[in-house]
Design a protein around this motif. Structure first.
Motif, PDB file in Angstrom:
ATOM      1  N   ILE A  64       0.857  -1.181   0.000  1.00 28.02           N
ATOM      2  CA  ILE A  64       0.000   0.000   0.000  1.00 28.02           C
ATOM      3  C   ILE A  64       0.896   1.234   0.000  1.00 28.02           C
ATOM      4  O   ILE A  64       1.833   1.326   0.792  1.00 28.02           O
ATOM      5  N   VAL A  66       0.553   5.420   0.312  1.00 26.91           N
ATOM      6  CA  VAL A  66      -0.371   6.466   0.728  1.00 26.91           C
ATOM      7  C   VAL A  66       0.214   7.820   0.346  1.00 26.91           C
ATOM      8  O   VAL A  66       1.379   8.090   0.619  1.00 26.91           O
ATOM      9  N   VAL A  75      -5.536   4.443   7.104  1.00 23.59           N
ATOM     10  CA  VAL A  75      -4.878   3.164   6.819  1.00 23.59           C
ATOM     11  C   VAL A  75      -4.233   2.614   8.086  1.00 23.59           C
ATOM     12  O   VAL A  75      -4.346   1.427   8.392  1.00 23.59           O
ATOM     13  N   LEU A  80      -3.262  -1.504   8.919  1.00 25.29           N
ATOM     14  CA  LEU A  80      -2.415  -1.779   7.764  1.00 25.29           C
ATOM     15  C   LEU A  80      -1.197  -0.872   7.812  1.00 25.29           C
ATOM     16  O   LEU A  80      -1.268   0.250   8.307  1.00 25.29           O
ATOM     17  N   PRO A  82       1.571   0.958   5.390  1.00 24.29           N
ATOM     18  CA  PRO A  82       1.978   1.240   4.007  1.00 24.29           C
ATOM     19  C   PRO A  82       3.474   1.037   3.821  1.00 24.29           C
ATOM     20  O   PRO A  82       4.249   1.145   4.771  1.00 24.29           O
TER      21      PRO A  82
END
Length: 122
Positions: A64, A66, A75, A80, A82
């Motif tokens: 991920i 961002v 997030v 999660l 990133p």
């Protein structure tokens, strides 16, 4: 007679330039993404419909990135982490509630000059 001819010539040039300007600025550009689509099972992704068509978003993403601090907060709130994020434009303006949570996350540059071509895993 010569003045009328000169006037018609200037009027013709003005109209031709106006026509050229209107047609040049009114062209509709369609963007076609020539990105190869990965073969995912329909049960492994959720389809998101947007202006350029449809995109398959994996239900369990592996990486991920961002680009906005508000989304970064969401997030991180979902648990999660990133692999990369953009820095705020003003140095030292990252929220205090994010201190310590993004220390090991790679930087993509400032929000106004994001470099998405660099490899966030290196």
């Amino acid at each position: 007679m010569k003045n009328w001819l000169n006037l018609y010539f200037k009027l013709f040039l003005l109209l031709a330039f106006s026509f050229f300007l209107v047609t040049a600025c009114h062209s509709q550009i369609t963007q076609k993404a020539d990105i190869p689509k990965t073969q995912l099972a329909i049960s492994n992704c959720r389809f998101v419909v947007h202006q350029l068509g449809k995109t398959c978003v994996p239900l369990q993403p592996q990486r991920i990135i961002v680009t906005d601090e508000i989304i970064l907060d969401a997030v991180l709130g979902l648990g999660l982490k990133p692999v990369a994020t953009a820095e705020p434009n003003i140095a030292g303006r990252r929220g205090r509630h994010l201190a310590g949570k993004v220390d090991s996350v790679a930087s993509l540059g400032t929000r106004s000059q994001i470099n998405i071509e660099q490899n966030p895993t290196s």
